[in-house]
Scaffold this motif. Sequence first.
Motif, PDB file in Angstrom:
ATOM      1  N   GLY A  49       0.804  -1.095  -0.016  1.00 24.30           N
ATOM      2  CA  GLY A  49       0.052   0.095   0.044  1.00 24.30           C
ATOM      3  C   GLY A  49       0.820   1.221  -0.101  1.00 24.30           C
ATOM      4  O   GLY A  49       2.041   1.172   0.155  1.00 24.30           O
ATOM      5  N   ARG A  50       0.007   2.344  -0.221  1.00 30.59           N
ATOM      6  CA  ARG A  50       0.844   3.610  -0.388  1.00 30.59           C
ATOM      7  C   ARG A  50      -0.163   5.007  -0.095  1.00 30.59           C
ATOM      8  O   ARG A  50      -1.578   4.479  -0.183  1.00 30.59           O
ATOM      9  N   GLY A  51       0.148   5.843   0.463  1.00 26.55           N
ATOM     10  CA  GLY A  51      -0.883   6.835   0.738  1.00 26.55           C
ATOM     11  C   GLY A  51      -0.120   8.279   0.813  1.00 26.55           C
ATOM     12  O   GLY A  51       0.932   8.407   1.060  1.00 26.55           O
ATOM     13  N   ILE A  64       4.642   4.385   2.509  1.00 31.62           N
ATOM     14  CA  ILE A  64       4.570   3.193   1.649  1.00 31.62           C
ATOM     15  C   ILE A  64       4.803   2.159   2.658  1.00 31.62           C
ATOM     16  O   ILE A  64       5.614   1.972   3.614  1.00 31.62           O
ATOM     17  N   TRP A  65       3.752   1.110   2.390  1.00 32.45           N
ATOM     18  CA  TRP A  65       3.903  -0.082   3.224  1.00 32.45           C
ATOM     19  C   TRP A  65       4.566  -1.422   2.533  1.00 32.45           C
ATOM     20  O   TRP A  65       3.997  -1.514   1.192  1.00 32.45           O
ATOM     21  N   LEU A  66       5.277  -2.195   3.100  1.00 33.48           N
ATOM     22  CA  LEU A  66       5.925  -3.292   2.564  1.00 33.48           C
ATOM     23  C   LEU A  66       5.635  -4.553   3.588  1.00 33.48           C
ATOM     24  O   LEU A  66       5.781  -4.459   4.719  1.00 33.48           O
ATOM     25  N   SER A  78       7.214  -6.606   8.313  1.00 34.11           N
ATOM     26  CA  SER A  78       6.729  -5.397   7.910  1.00 34.11           C
ATOM     27  C   SER A  78       7.492  -4.085   7.596  1.00 34.11           C
ATOM     28  O   SER A  78       8.216  -4.049   8.794  1.00 34.11           O
ATOM     29  N   ILE A  79       7.490  -3.476   6.754  1.00 32.11           N
ATOM     30  CA  ILE A  79       8.035  -2.101   6.726  1.00 32.11           C
ATOM     31  C   ILE A  79       7.253  -1.041   6.394  1.00 32.11           C
ATOM     32  O   ILE A  79       6.450  -0.882   5.552  1.00 32.11           O
ATOM     33  N   LEU A  80       7.433   0.157   7.175  1.00 35.57           N
ATOM     34  CA  LEU A  80       6.633   1.292   6.834  1.00 35.57           C
ATOM     35  C   LEU A  80       7.829   2.446   6.495  1.00 35.57           C
ATOM     36  O   LEU A  80       8.542   2.746   7.405  1.00 35.57           O
ATOM     37  N   ILE A  81       7.603   2.971   5.392  1.00 35.65           N
ATOM     38  CA  ILE A  81       8.536   4.019   5.070  1.00 35.65           C
ATOM     39  C   ILE A  81       7.716   5.415   4.863  1.00 35.65           C
ATOM     40  O   ILE A  81       6.666   5.325   4.300  1.00 35.65           O
ATOM     41  N   VAL A  82       8.143   6.604   5.611  1.00 35.35           N
ATOM     42  CA  VAL A  82       7.565   7.683   5.725  1.00 35.35           C
ATOM     43  C   VAL A  82       8.614   8.947   5.075  1.00 35.35           C
ATOM     44  O   VAL A  82       9.795   8.900   5.715  1.00 35.35           O
ATOM     45  N   LEU A  83       8.107   9.808   4.281  1.00 36.67           N
ATOM     46  CA  LEU A  83       8.911  10.842   3.856  1.00 36.67           C
ATOM     47  C   LEU A  83       8.174  11.878   3.141  1.00 36.67           C
ATOM     48  O   LEU A  83       6.819  11.572   2.624  1.00 36.67           O
ATOM     49  N   PRO A  84       8.534  13.099   2.998  1.00 38.21           N
ATOM     50  CA  PRO A  84       7.517  14.274   2.253  1.00 38.21           C
ATOM     51  C   PRO A  84       7.427  13.672   0.781  1.00 38.21           C
ATOM     52  O   PRO A  84       8.573  13.134   0.134  1.00 38.21           O
ATOM     53  N   TYR A  85       6.361  13.903   0.300  1.00 35.86           N
ATOM     54  CA  TYR A  85       6.020  13.570  -0.864  1.00 35.86           C
ATOM     55  C   TYR A  85       6.563  14.442  -1.875  1.00 35.86           C
ATOM     56  O   TYR A  85       6.840  15.614  -1.800  1.00 35.86           O
ATOM     57  N   GLN A  86       7.418  13.698  -3.024  1.00 39.44           N
ATOM     58  CA  GLN A  86       8.015  14.374  -4.119  1.00 39.44           C
ATOM     59  C   GLN A  86       9.406  14.991  -3.846  1.00 39.44           C
ATOM     60  O   GLN A  86      10.053  15.244  -4.481  1.00 39.44           O
TER      61      GLN A  86
END
Length: 158
Positions: A49-51, A64-66, A78-86
Motif C-alpha cells: 500500500g501507499r498513501g 509506503i507499506w511493505l 513489515s516495513i513502513l517508510i515515511v517521507l515528504p511527498y515528491q
Amino acid sequence: MRNIKLNFLLLLLTVLTLSCSKEDNNDVCLETNVSMVINGELQTFQTTGRGIDLNQDGGYTLRIWLSRGSSNPSLEQSILIVLPYQKRGDNVLDNFMYNQYSIGTTFNGDFSNGTIESKVITNSNTCFYATFSGTFNDGNQEFVITDGKLSYQYETPF
C-alpha cells in the motif's frame, strides 16, 4: 523589430518546454520490486500500500507499506517508510519502521532512531525508487539491512 520579438518568444518557449521535458524525464519508473539483505540473508518484500497525508503546513507526506511472510506464518515482517511527498535526495526519510514476528518473538524498530542511509531517486505521482541500508539495535537484537532497493510503480497515479 517584430521578427526579433517573435524569435525571442519562440526561443523562450523552446527553452521552457525543454527544461520541463528534461525534469519529467528524471523519473526512473522501474517495475515494482523490493529487495534487501537483512542480517546477511537476501529477502524480497511485496508492496502492500501507499498513501499521502496532508500536513498542517500545506505539504504532503508519502507513506509506503511493505510486507513479507504470507507464505510463512511463523515469520512475518513489515516495513513502513515515511517521507515528504515528491522530495528526493540523500537521507530524506522521516521514518523507516521495521517490524518482525518470529515464532512468538516480536521486534518493533524505528531505523530513524538507529543509523540509516538512503537515496530517494524518484518520488512522483506515478512511482517511487530508492536505495537504502541501515542498522538498528534494541539492546536484545540487531538488524543490519544492506543493498536495499525499492522500486514501486503505482497501480494508479496520485
